[in-house]
Write an enzyme that holds these catalytic residues in place. Sequence first.
Site, short mmCIF file in Angstrom:
data_model
loop_
_atom_site.label_atom_id
_atom_site.label_comp_id
_atom_site.label_asym_id
_atom_site.label_seq_id
_atom_site.Cartn_x
_atom_site.Cartn_y
_atom_site.Cartn_z
N ARG A 147 0.87 -1.18 0.00
CA ARG A 147 0.00 0.00 0.00
C ARG A 147 0.90 1.22 0.00
O ARG A 147 1.56 1.53 0.99
CB ARG A 147 -0.89 -0.02 1.25
N GLU A 197 -12.17 3.35 -4.78
CA GLU A 197 -12.25 1.90 -4.60
C GLU A 197 -12.76 1.18 -5.85
O GLU A 197 -13.52 1.73 -6.63
CB GLU A 197 -13.17 1.57 -3.42
N ARG A 201 -0.96 -5.21 4.60
CA ARG A 201 -0.18 -4.73 3.46
C ARG A 201 1.03 -3.96 3.93
O ARG A 201 0.95 -3.21 4.91
CB ARG A 201 -1.03 -3.83 2.56
#
Length: 140
Positions: free
Chosen positions: A60, A68, A110
């Site tokens: 990320r 999204e 992440r």
Amino acid sequence: MRNTARTVTIAATALVGIAVGAAQCADAATSNDVTVTVERVVDGDTFVISPELNGSDRVRPLGIDTPETWKTVECYGPEATAYAAELLPIGSTVTLTYDSIQPVTDNYGRTLAYVTMQDGTDFSTAMAAAGMADSTSFNI
């Protein structure tokens, strides 16, 4: 015209903030740089790498947030994903730089890092400059 000038000012401020943050991080954390290979782009602000880092194969990038495309598809989400895939083609290498004041991973596991592409360009800055991402900071 007034809204256009305001939008340009906000965008320029966001780009300066991302660039300064990435440069400070890169200067402070060069010993923490890790080079990885891009396996695929998940969406505009998540991609899969090899080898895995911190128990995860997902990254990320710090400094941005994109619309999204998972569960709910937001406006410009597919475009942001497509642009990220152009910037991070499968098989390309990127350098990840950790931020000393951020956790190494987020709540989804992440890896959180600044991402420098092969040509030396900061990924987050490129996404924001193209209008594909908003500047953001994480408070995890």
